[in-house]
Scaffold this motif. Structure first.
Motif, PDB file in Angstrom:
ATOM      1  N   UNK A  44       0.824  -1.213   0.000  1.00 44.04           N
ATOM      2  CA  UNK A  44       0.000   0.000   0.000  1.00 44.04           C
ATOM      3  C   UNK A  44       0.856   1.261   0.000  1.00 44.04           C
ATOM      4  N   UNK A  45       0.374   2.249  -0.702  1.00 42.17           N
ATOM      5  CA  UNK A  45       1.022   3.567  -0.775  1.00 42.17           C
ATOM      6  C   UNK A  45       2.431   3.509  -1.357  1.00 42.17           C
ATOM      7  N   UNK A  46       2.773   2.436  -2.055  1.00 39.43           N
ATOM      8  CA  UNK A  46       4.093   2.344  -2.690  1.00 39.43           C
ATOM      9  C   UNK A  46       5.236   2.143  -1.711  1.00 39.43           C
ATOM     10  N   UNK A  47       4.935   1.775  -0.475  1.00 34.13           N
ATOM     11  CA  UNK A  47       5.987   1.644   0.545  1.00 34.13           C
ATOM     12  C   UNK A  47       7.024   0.592   0.147  1.00 34.13           C
ATOM     13  N   UNK A  48       6.592  -0.582  -0.301  1.00 31.39           N
ATOM     14  CA  UNK A  48       7.540  -1.633  -0.696  1.00 31.39           C
ATOM     15  C   UNK A  48       8.397  -1.164  -1.872  1.00 31.39           C
ATOM     16  N   UNK A  49       7.796  -0.469  -2.827  1.00 33.42           N
ATOM     17  CA  UNK A  49       8.563   0.029  -3.980  1.00 33.42           C
ATOM     18  C   UNK A  49       9.620   1.042  -3.549  1.00 33.42           C
ATOM     19  N   UNK A  50       9.307   1.875  -2.564  1.00 35.96           N
ATOM     20  CA  UNK A  50      10.290   2.850  -2.069  1.00 35.96           C
ATOM     21  C   UNK A  50      11.494   2.131  -1.446  1.00 35.96           C
ATOM     22  N   UNK A  51      11.228   1.077  -0.683  1.00 39.54           N
ATOM     23  CA  UNK A  51      12.319   0.324  -0.067  1.00 39.54           C
ATOM     24  C   UNK A  51      13.150  -0.375  -1.146  1.00 39.54           C
ATOM     25  N   UNK A  52      12.485  -0.981  -2.126  1.00 36.74           N
ATOM     26  CA  UNK A  52      13.209  -1.652  -3.216  1.00 36.74           C
ATOM     27  C   UNK A  52      14.069  -0.660  -3.990  1.00 36.74           C
ATOM     28  N   UNK A  53      13.522   0.516  -4.287  1.00 36.16           N
ATOM     29  CA  UNK A  53      14.288   1.530  -5.020  1.00 36.16           C
ATOM     30  C   UNK A  53      15.464   2.023  -4.188  1.00 36.16           C
ATOM     31  N   UNK A  54      15.268   2.171  -2.887  1.00 36.46           N
ATOM     32  CA  UNK A  54      16.330   2.650  -1.999  1.00 36.46           C
ATOM     33  C   UNK A  54      17.541   1.716  -2.024  1.00 36.46           C
ATOM     34  N   UNK A  55      17.272   0.404  -2.000  1.00 34.83           N
ATOM     35  CA  UNK A  55      18.364  -0.572  -1.959  1.00 34.83           C
ATOM     36  C   UNK A  55      18.672  -1.190  -3.321  1.00 34.83           C
ATOM     37  N   UNK A  56      17.938  -0.761  -4.357  1.00 35.69           N
ATOM     38  CA  UNK A  56      18.161  -1.201  -5.744  1.00 35.69           C
ATOM     39  C   UNK A  56      18.054  -2.716  -5.899  1.00 35.69           C
ATOM     40  N   UNK A  57      17.011  -3.269  -5.284  1.00 40.91           N
ATOM     41  CA  UNK A  57      16.749  -4.708  -5.370  1.00 40.91           C
ATOM     42  C   UNK A  57      15.272  -4.904  -5.701  1.00 40.91           C
ATOM     43  N   UNK A  58      15.003  -5.533  -6.857  1.00 33.47           N
ATOM     44  CA  UNK A  58      13.635  -5.868  -7.229  1.00 33.47           C
ATOM     45  C   UNK A  58      13.665  -7.002  -8.241  1.00 33.47           C
ATOM     46  N   UNK A  59      12.519  -7.609  -8.450  1.00 36.74           N
ATOM     47  CA  UNK A  59      12.434  -8.738  -9.377  1.00 36.74           C
ATOM     48  C   UNK A  59      12.499  -8.242 -10.819  1.00 36.74           C
ATOM     49  N   UNK A  60      12.860  -9.161 -11.703  1.00 37.74           N
ATOM     50  CA  UNK A  60      12.917  -8.817 -13.127  1.00 37.74           C
ATOM     51  C   UNK A  60      11.577  -8.338 -13.655  1.00 37.74           C
ATOM     52  N   UNK A  61      10.485  -8.896 -13.149  1.00 38.32           N
ATOM     53  CA  UNK A  61       9.157  -8.498 -13.628  1.00 38.32           C
ATOM     54  C   UNK A  61       8.791  -7.076 -13.196  1.00 38.32           C
ATOM     55  N   UNK A  62       9.557  -6.490 -12.288  1.00 36.81           N
ATOM     56  CA  UNK A  62       9.284  -5.123 -11.834  1.00 36.81           C
ATOM     57  C   UNK A  62      10.135  -4.076 -12.546  1.00 36.81           C
ATOM     58  N   UNK A  63      10.982  -4.508 -13.476  1.00 35.80           N
ATOM     59  CA  UNK A  63      11.859  -3.556 -14.175  1.00 35.80           C
ATOM     60  C   UNK A  63      11.065  -2.519 -14.963  1.00 35.80           C
ATOM     61  N   UNK A  64       9.887  -2.889 -15.476  1.00 31.28           N
ATOM     62  CA  UNK A  64       9.053  -1.921 -16.193  1.00 31.28           C
ATOM     63  C   UNK A  64       8.619  -0.780 -15.291  1.00 31.28           C
ATOM     64  N   UNK A  65       8.388  -1.087 -14.038  1.00 32.63           N
ATOM     65  CA  UNK A  65       7.918  -0.094 -13.063  1.00 32.63           C
ATOM     66  C   UNK A  65       9.081   0.611 -12.369  1.00 32.63           C
ATOM     67  N   UNK A  66      10.134  -0.162 -11.989  1.00 30.64           N
ATOM     68  CA  UNK A  66      11.215   0.388 -11.172  1.00 30.64           C
ATOM     69  C   UNK A  66      12.494   0.670 -11.964  1.00 30.64           C
TER      70      UNK A  66
END
Length: 167
Positions: free
Chosen positions: A97-119
């Motif tokens: 909710x509210x993009x909180x997980x995305x903010x943490x992922x962007x901060x540490x530059x770790x996310x799944x390949x399927x999220x590359x379109x978004x992040x």
């Protein structure tokens, strides 16, 4: 990287963990953010080793002076999936909710390949991965554990000796 304030956290049933209760909940523990997804075969095959590692460290028979706390940073596709996984793994989580997980992922530059379109494509790692936080230095990153490339061997890189990193 420094996290300017702790991310919002929720308990396995999905209840918000008030920021005022964080110090007492995390005090005396070693903390790691666990970046993962339930649909990711590498994540689900890594998790038995991760959970066995946590159980061994947190066991009264362990030589470790401090317990570890894993905080789930989800790449799952729904809050329902997150709550099911965190209940099974007994972990706090960062909500979608509210993009909180995305903010943490962007901060540490770790996310799944399927999220590359978004992040974006500027990540240092996909999932699974862990970031150990230093409680004595405002939650700065203390170690990066590359579980995506090293699997369970990445856990050997977590320094559990001495007092460094304890919250």
């Amino acid at each position: 990287p420094k996290y300017p304030s702790p991310p919002k956290l929720q308990t396995p049933p999905g209840e918000p963990l008030p920021p005022s209760s964080l110090p007492s909940h995390l005090s005396g523990k070693r903390i790691a953010l666990y970046f993962s997804a339930g649909w990711c075969p590498m994540c689900t095959s890594f998790e038995p080793s991760l959970l066995a590692f946590r159980e061994a460290v947190n066991s009264p028979a362990s030589n470790a002076k401090n317990d570890i706390e894993l905080i789930y940073v989800p790449s799952d596709r729904s809050e329902e999936e997150i709550l099911k996984r965190t209940a099974a793994m007994k972990m706090l989580s960062v909500p979608l909710a509210d993009g909180e997980a995305d903010r943490v992922k962007a901060r540490y530059k770790i996310w799944s390949g399927s999220e590359c379109g978004k992040l974006g494509t500027g990540r240092r790692s996909g999932v699974p991965a862990l970031v150990v936080l230093d409680g004595q230095k405002n939650g700065e990153e203390m170690a990066f554990l590359a579980a995506e490339s090293k699997g369970a061997k990445a856990l050997e890189d977590w320094d559990l000796e001495g007092g460094a990193g304890v919250w």
